[in-house]
Each structure stands twice: as structure tokens, then as C-alpha cells.
Design a protein around this motif. Structure first.
Motif, PDB file in Angstrom:
ATOM      1  N   ARG A 168      -5.317   3.487 -15.886  1.00 28.22           N
ATOM      2  CA  ARG A 168      -4.460   3.006 -14.833  1.00 28.22           C
ATOM      3  C   ARG A 168      -5.332   3.546 -13.379  1.00 28.22           C
ATOM      4  NH1 ARG A 168       1.280   5.741 -13.256  1.00 28.22           N
ATOM      5  NH2 ARG A 168       2.030   4.078 -12.030  1.00 28.22           N
ATOM      6  N   HIS A 169      -5.674   4.709 -13.548  1.00 29.37           N
ATOM      7  CA  HIS A 169      -6.331   5.140 -12.418  1.00 29.37           C
ATOM      8  C   HIS A 169      -7.566   4.409 -12.148  1.00 29.37           C
ATOM      9  CE1 HIS A 169      -7.939   8.211  -9.667  1.00 29.37           C
ATOM     10  NE2 HIS A 169      -9.193   8.042 -10.294  1.00 29.37           N
ATOM     11  N   HIS A 227      -3.372   6.848 -19.031  1.00 30.25           N
ATOM     12  CA  HIS A 227      -3.153   7.199 -17.442  1.00 30.25           C
ATOM     13  C   HIS A 227      -4.670   7.072 -16.891  1.00 30.25           C
ATOM     14  CE1 HIS A 227       0.632   8.953 -19.242  1.00 30.25           C
ATOM     15  NE2 HIS A 227       0.865   8.789 -18.080  1.00 30.25           N
ATOM     16  N   SER A 228      -5.799   7.215 -17.609  1.00 31.01           N
ATOM     17  CA  SER A 228      -7.062   7.216 -16.848  1.00 31.01           C
ATOM     18  C   SER A 228      -7.331   5.800 -16.618  1.00 31.01           C
ATOM     19  CB  SER A 228      -7.993   7.914 -17.843  1.00 31.01           C
ATOM     20  OG  SER A 228      -8.038   9.430 -17.875  1.00 31.01           O
ATOM     21  N   GLU A 280      -6.171  12.788 -11.873  1.00 26.42           N
ATOM     22  CA  GLU A 280      -7.278  11.887 -11.952  1.00 26.42           C
ATOM     23  C   GLU A 280      -8.050  11.939 -10.699  1.00 26.42           C
ATOM     24  OE1 GLU A 280      -8.297  10.000 -14.805  1.00 26.42           O
ATOM     25  OE2 GLU A 280      -7.349  11.331 -15.832  1.00 26.42           O
ATOM     26  N   ARG A 281      -7.496  11.878  -9.511  1.00 26.89           N
ATOM     27  CA  ARG A 281      -8.098  11.953  -8.437  1.00 26.89           C
ATOM     28  C   ARG A 281      -8.966  13.269  -8.204  1.00 26.89           C
ATOM     29  NH1 ARG A 281      -5.365   8.763  -3.630  1.00 26.89           N
ATOM     30  NH2 ARG A 281      -4.593   6.893  -4.932  1.00 26.89           N
ATOM     31  N   SER A 317     -10.898   3.614  -0.593  1.00 27.32           N
ATOM     32  CA  SER A 317      -9.896   2.801   0.111  1.00 27.32           C
ATOM     33  C   SER A 317      -9.304   1.938  -0.798  1.00 27.32           C
ATOM     34  CB  SER A 317     -10.693   2.024   1.268  1.00 27.32           C
ATOM     35  OG  SER A 317     -11.665   1.400   0.970  1.00 27.32           O
ATOM     36  N   ASP A 351       0.642  -1.240   0.110  1.00 29.96           N
ATOM     37  CA  ASP A 351      -0.160   0.052   0.113  1.00 29.96           C
ATOM     38  C   ASP A 351       0.931   1.256   0.062  1.00 29.96           C
ATOM     39  OD1 ASP A 351      -2.205  -1.491   0.148  1.00 29.96           O
ATOM     40  OD2 ASP A 351      -2.359  -1.403   2.136  1.00 29.96           O
ATOM     41  N   TYR A 382      -5.007  -4.592  -7.779  1.00 30.43           N
ATOM     42  CA  TYR A 382      -3.667  -4.351  -7.647  1.00 30.43           C
ATOM     43  C   TYR A 382      -2.929  -4.947  -8.820  1.00 30.43           C
ATOM     44  CZ  TYR A 382       1.020  -4.324  -6.205  1.00 30.43           C
ATOM     45  OH  TYR A 382       2.587  -3.935  -6.160  1.00 30.43           O
ATOM     46  N   ARG A 390       3.825   2.582  -3.372  1.00 29.74           N
ATOM     47  CA  ARG A 390       3.707   3.941  -4.625  1.00 29.74           C
ATOM     48  C   ARG A 390       4.216   5.160  -4.221  1.00 29.74           C
ATOM     49  NH1 ARG A 390      -2.111   4.876  -6.908  1.00 29.74           N
ATOM     50  NH2 ARG A 390      -2.634   4.064  -5.024  1.00 29.74           N
ATOM     51  N   ARG A 416      -6.272  -4.688   0.110  1.00 33.14           N
ATOM     52  CA  ARG A 416      -7.491  -5.072   0.332  1.00 33.14           C
ATOM     53  C   ARG A 416      -8.294  -5.363  -1.013  1.00 33.14           C
ATOM     54  NH1 ARG A 416      -9.668   0.211   3.964  1.00 33.14           N
ATOM     55  NH2 ARG A 416      -8.103  -0.317   5.542  1.00 33.14           N
ATOM     56  N   HIS A 417      -7.355  -5.085  -2.124  1.00 31.28           N
ATOM     57  CA  HIS A 417      -8.006  -5.233  -3.348  1.00 31.28           C
ATOM     58  C   HIS A 417      -7.014  -6.019  -4.639  1.00 31.28           C
ATOM     59  CE1 HIS A 417     -11.439  -2.435  -2.715  1.00 31.28           C
ATOM     60  NE2 HIS A 417     -10.162  -1.944  -2.070  1.00 31.28           N
ATOM     61  N   GLY A 436      -7.376   0.807 -10.761  1.00 32.85           N
ATOM     62  CA  GLY A 436      -6.824   0.782  -9.366  1.00 32.85           C
ATOM     63  C   GLY A 436      -6.194   1.949  -9.010  1.00 32.85           C
ATOM     64  N   GLY A 437      -5.873   2.793  -9.686  1.00 28.22           N
ATOM     65  CA  GLY A 437      -4.843   4.068  -9.253  1.00 28.22           C
ATOM     66  C   GLY A 437      -5.429   4.791  -8.309  1.00 28.22           C
ATOM     67  N   ARG A 438      -7.019   4.884  -8.195  1.00 33.24           N
ATOM     68  CA  ARG A 438      -7.730   5.421  -7.169  1.00 33.24           C
ATOM     69  C   ARG A 438      -7.697   4.968  -5.631  1.00 33.24           C
ATOM     70  NH1 ARG A 438     -12.521   4.256  -6.174  1.00 33.24           N
ATOM     71  NH2 ARG A 438     -13.369   6.358  -5.996  1.00 33.24           N
ATOM     72  N   LEU A 439      -7.262   3.724  -5.568  1.00 30.22           N
ATOM     73  CA  LEU A 439      -7.432   3.146  -4.529  1.00 30.22           C
ATOM     74  C   LEU A 439      -5.935   3.429  -3.294  1.00 30.22           C
ATOM     75  CD1 LEU A 439      -8.061  -0.587  -5.544  1.00 30.22           C
ATOM     76  CD2 LEU A 439      -9.697   1.003  -4.446  1.00 30.22           C
ATOM     77  N   ASN A 440      -6.106   3.578  -2.222  1.00 32.94           N
ATOM     78  CA  ASN A 440      -5.105   3.607  -1.028  1.00 32.94           C
ATOM     79  C   ASN A 440      -4.494   2.384  -0.597  1.00 32.94           C
ATOM     80  OD1 ASN A 440      -4.926   6.215  -2.003  1.00 32.94           O
ATOM     81  ND2 ASN A 440      -5.619   7.224   0.021  1.00 32.94           N
ATOM     82  N   HIS A 441      -5.329   1.376  -0.599  1.00 29.38           N
ATOM     83  CA  HIS A 441      -5.202   0.077  -0.127  1.00 29.38           C
ATOM     84  C   HIS A 441      -5.190  -1.052  -1.188  1.00 29.38           C
ATOM     85  CE1 HIS A 441      -6.256   2.530   3.288  1.00 29.38           C
ATOM     86  NE2 HIS A 441      -5.547   1.860   4.220  1.00 29.38           N
ATOM     87  N   PHE A 442      -4.017  -1.184  -1.775  1.00 31.91           N
ATOM     88  CA  PHE A 442      -3.998  -2.130  -2.830  1.00 31.91           C
ATOM     89  C   PHE A 442      -4.295  -3.462  -1.965  1.00 31.91           C
ATOM     90  CE2 PHE A 442      -1.169   0.771  -5.487  1.00 31.91           C
ATOM     91  CZ  PHE A 442      -2.250   0.842  -6.361  1.00 31.91           C
TER      92      PHE A 442
END
Lengths: 251, 244
Positions: free
Chosen positions: B182-183, B179-180, A228-229, A251, A134, B199, A137, B194-195, B186-192
Motif C-alpha cells: 500500500r505504501h 501494508h508495505s 513505512e515512511r 510529492s 490530497d 492514487y 487521508r 499529481r499521480h 502510492g502511500g508514500r505520496l503527499n499529492h495524489f
């Protein structure tokens, strides 16, 4: 093997200055900073240059070599032809203090404006835990040595002094990306990134990535993901709707 | 202050993109020579109107005859390339000179970047990606249909089949390396952690994303070449080299 190189070095202060030409000895294996030191020792004792580690890790000796933002200590003389004139100028995006030394306090002002890392509540045993997968990156951005070459080359402030108030520069956009991606950080930094730190000013022309001495992919891995975010929140009605009805947790 | 030939890259970019735009515009408005059994030009696929040549896609409506069927679909490939993070770099540098090259002064007195209309619209890139992915599937379908011969029998392969197949694959790689994309995967996640599946997708797309620029150029050339090849067949200038 040694030879005499022609160096043009900008000399002056905040009131003005010009390029002065010197002929300096260059020895095999030397970098530009070595030659600047020889110049300082032999011909221009009062030449001001900021330096420290001579190993590309402190980020002090940033300047422009033949118009390109570089670390003086990491620019080998072997990259130039022996007949080539090497021109050294101070970082153009920042006010000159004297010779090759610039006032980079703009960067520290911007750094202070970024809300600090804000972790959520600790686990029951008092620890913060995160998985390596996590956090790795955003670890790429921790390699930054804050040499300010990316800030210097960014045309948003390099060519437009008036944008400095609204734009934090690539170094701090990746700092925001690093924090926003961090698994323990609980602040939503997307609104601030767009409104307070000027993410929208970046037109992703990638010069910051080109000059980074640490090889950080500022644009591809930091700024574009942050854009993108922000698009999730500001410009994508479907994602916005999904987050409002609880279908798109971050999350 | 830069002493190297920094102007070469933006100049080459301008020349190549202008050449492509001129060629694509002529072909899009030509409304002819885009179908040579069993091949259809990627500029005209999916051909949606009843005026279309060939039968590779259901003809959904009858448009005004003065509108080329290509115009109904080219807006989507145009949109993804116009808002693409790589092409933005290319054309901001080479056409708008903002900046023309790193550490080379730009000529504009003011700069607001992508903070206001119209450039703030670059943020809709992901919607053009969705449309492009649909077109990618259709072009792969066209490439599969190119394994039929002129009479509709399967088991044929010509140089045209290979051209359409390579083009469809390169266009798909261009879309998937976006790039979109990629986002979104999974790129929008902060907890790979859990997914794990997302990932893995993100890791795969990240690998492709590192070559997004190469795919952007390769697919630009391949789509123009595929169209030109079909044009040559349709006008009878050449005959298709048949493998089997």
C-alpha cells in the motif's frame, strides 16, 4: 424498566485507594456515566469524575470499565447483564488525582513538543491551495477528540512508565502522520518520529485502534504508513539511494 | 481487571500457528511426496534443484542432497509472514504477551519494542514482499499448468487444479493487501492529485488492506491444505477428483 446494579468504583487519591462497592439504580437507556452521576447524587457526594458533553465528543469522561478503557458516556448499561458487577477504575497509564480523575498532562507536554504545521510559500495571490484528494487521508485523524484512551491502553507506557520520556503515544504518532502526509506541510518529520517521539517502540498490536471511540484506524492508516515512511529514509537502501539521486521526490 | 475471556484469542492464535509451524517444518524437511502430476505442492514451488520431482520449473542447480529443495524458497514466505504488520500483532500478543490483550498487563520488566536489534529488522518487510510477489507469479503459473493432464495435454481440471488456483489467488491477495504494498504503490505520496494512476492503485490496495488479516489467515490455511492435498495424491492415499 429499572433494576439495582452492583458497582465497584475506585476511590482514593495519589497516596492510595481501593474499590468500594455500591448498589445503584439503573434505568432503561442509561449509560455508565448516568449511573455514576446517580451514585454521586445519592451515595457518594464527593466522588470525583471528569465529564462534560455526555455525547462522546469532548473526551472528558475516559475511565476503565471492567478493565477496558472506555468513555463512560458512551458505554451503555444494556451491554452488561443485570447481575453483572460493573467495575469502574481511573485510567491506569496516568497518575491519579482523585477517584476517577487522572492527571493527563503528559499528553499536553508531548503535544507541545511536536513542531507545528509548517506550510510552504503562498501562491502568487496570497492563498494556500490544496486538492481535496490530497488532504482527505489525513482528515481522518482530525476526528480525534483527545480522550486519551489510546494513550491509556498503549502498553508501551501503560506497563512501562519509564518509556514516557521517549515515547509520545499513538495519539501523537498519528498527529505526526497527519502532518507528514499533509500536502502543504514542508517539514520532514520522519527523523523526529523515530528519534524524538519513539515510533520504533510501537509494536503495532492495535489496541489504540480497538479503543478509539471515533473509530480512527490509528495503526493501519497512521502509524504503519509512518513506519513505512521512516523505513524509506532509514532502512531501505534502494529508496534512500533513489532520493539521493533525485529519482524519488516526496510529492 | 478485565473480566471477559481475553485469553481466548491469543490462545487460539498460538494453537493454530504452532500447528502450522509443526506441519510446515515436517513437510519442508520430508523432501518427498510433493509432486503428483500435474500438481506440485506450494511448499516446493519453485523447485530449483536437479533433484526435484516434476518439471514445472527450470532446475537451476544441484544442491547438497541433504538439503530439502523446499528450504531454498520457504525462507521468503516465512520472511514475509514473520515481518508482516498483521502477524506481528498476532505473535507479539499471543507468543510474546506484549501485551497479551488490550489493557492486560504484560509480564516483561523492560520494553524497547522495535527500536533495536533484532526487532528493528522488521523494517525490511518490503523486501520480503518483493520476493513474495515473485513466488505469487510462480504459484499462479503452477495453477495454470494444473490445467494440463498427466500426459501434458491441456483441457484438464481436477479438484487439485481448483485447490492450487484458490491457494495462488489467496496468497496473491495476501501479498497485494500488505501494508508495505500500500505504501509502495502510492502511500508514500503527499499529492495524489499529481499521480492519478498511483492514487487509483493506492485506493484499490487500501480496499484490500482492510481485509489483510482475513487474507493472512485464509492463505495460511489454503497453503497448508494445498500441500496436504498434493501429499495425499503423491502417496496414493486418494485419487484426484476430475472435473473434465
Amino acid at each position: 424498566m429499572s433494576y439495582d446494579a452492583t458497582f465497584r468504583v475506585w476511590r482514593g487519591d495519589a497516596t492510595g485507594g481501593d474499590l468500594q462497592t455500591f448498589t445503584v439504580e439503573v434505568n432503561e437507556g442509561e449509560v455508565v456515566l448516568d449511573v455514576i452521576h446517580r451514585l454521586q447524587a445519592s451515595q457518594a457526594g464527593d466522588l470525583a469524575v471528569r465529564w462534560n458533553c455526555k455525547a462522546g465528543k469532548c473526551g472528558s469522561c475516559s475511565a476503565e470499565v471492567n478493565g477496558r478503557p472506555r468513555l463512560l458516556c458512551m458505554t451503555r448499561m444494556s451491554t452488561f447483564a443485570e447481575t453483572e458487577t460493573v467495575t469502574i477504575t481511573p485510567l491506569r497509564a496516568f497518575p491519579v488525582i482523585r477517584d476517577l480523575v487522572t492527571d493527563v498532562s503528559y499528553n499536553y507536554v508531548k503535544a507541545a513538543q511536536i513542531p507545528a504545521f509548517t506550510p510552504g510559500p503562498r501562491d502568487a495571490d496570497g492563498a494556500h491551495r490544496m486538492q481535496q484528494v490530497d488532504v482527505e487521508r489525513s482528515q481522518e485523524f482530525r476526528k480525534c477528540i483527545e480522550c486519551w484512551l489510546c494513550q491509556d491502553t498503549c502498553h508501551v507506557i501503560r506497563d512501562h512508565e519509564e518509556n514516557k520520556a521517549a515515547f509520545a503515544g499513538p495519539r501523537f504518532l498519528i498527529r505526526l502522520a497527519e502532518l507528514d502526509m499533509h500536502p502543504l506541510d514542508v517539514l520532514d518529520r520522519r527523523e523526529d518520529a523515530q528519534d524524538q517521539f519513539g515510533l520504533g517502540y510501537c509494536n503495532i498490536t492495535k489496541c489504540c485502534s480497538e479503543v478509539c471511540p471515533e473509530g480512527i484506524h490509528l495503526t493501519d492508516n497512521g502509524i504503519i504508513p509512518l513506519k513505512e515512511r521512516v523505513a524509506d529514509r532509514r532502512f531501505d537502501p534502494l529508496t534512500w539511494l533513489g532520493s539521493r539521486i533525485g529519482r524519488r521526490p516526496r510529492s | 481487571m478485565r473480566t471477559d475471556r481475553w485469553w481466548v484469542q491469543p490462545l487460539v492464535t498460538v494453537l493454530v500457528l504452532v500447528a502450522f509451524i509443526v506441519y510446515a517444518t515436517i513437510r519442508a524437511f520430508q523432501n518427498a511426496h510433493y509432486f503428483a502430476e500435474p500438481y506440485i505442492s506450494p511448499f516446493y514451488s519453485p523447485c530449483l534443484t536437479t533433484a526435484c520431482e516434476g518439471d514445472t520449473f527450470p532446475e537451476l542447480f544441484t544442491g547438497p542432497t541433504w538439503i530439502s529443495p523446499a528450504l531454498y524458497i520457504l525462507v521468503f514466505p516465512l520472511g514475509i509472514r514473520l515481518t508482516c504488520y498483521y502477524y506481528r500483532k498476532a505473535y507479539y500478543r499471543s507468543f510474546w504477551l506484549s501485551p497479551p490483550a488490550c489493557a492486560v498487563a504484560e509480564p516483561h520488566r523492560r520494553y524497547t519494542g522495535e527500536t533495536r536489534f533484532p526487532l528493528v529488522g522488521q523494517n525490511v518487510h518490503r523486501y520480503f514482499l518483493y520476493a513474495a510477489l515473485v513466488i505469487n507469479v510462480i504459484l499462479l503459473y503452477d495453477a495454470v499448468l494444473a490445467f494440463r493432464d498427466e500426459t501434458g495435454e491441456w483441457g484438464h481440471m481436477g479438484l487439485g487444479t481448483l485447490v492450487l488456483l484458490v491457494n495462488a489467488v489467496l496468497l496473491a491477495l495476501y501479498s497485494l493487501s500488505c501494508h508495505s504494498c500500500r505504501h509502495i504503490v502510492g502511500g508514500r505520496l503527499n499529492h495524489f492529485s499529481r499521480h492519478p494512476l498511483r492514487y487509483r492503485f493506492w485506493t484499490a490496495v487500501s480496499r484490500l488492506n482492510a481485509r489483510h488479516m482475513q487474507y493472512a489467515w485464509a492463505s495460511l490455511f489454503s497453503v497448508a491444505f494445498a500441500d496436504f492435498y498434493v501429499f495425499l495424491l503423491a502417496t496414493g492415499t486418494i485419487t484426484d477428483l476430475r472435473f473434465f
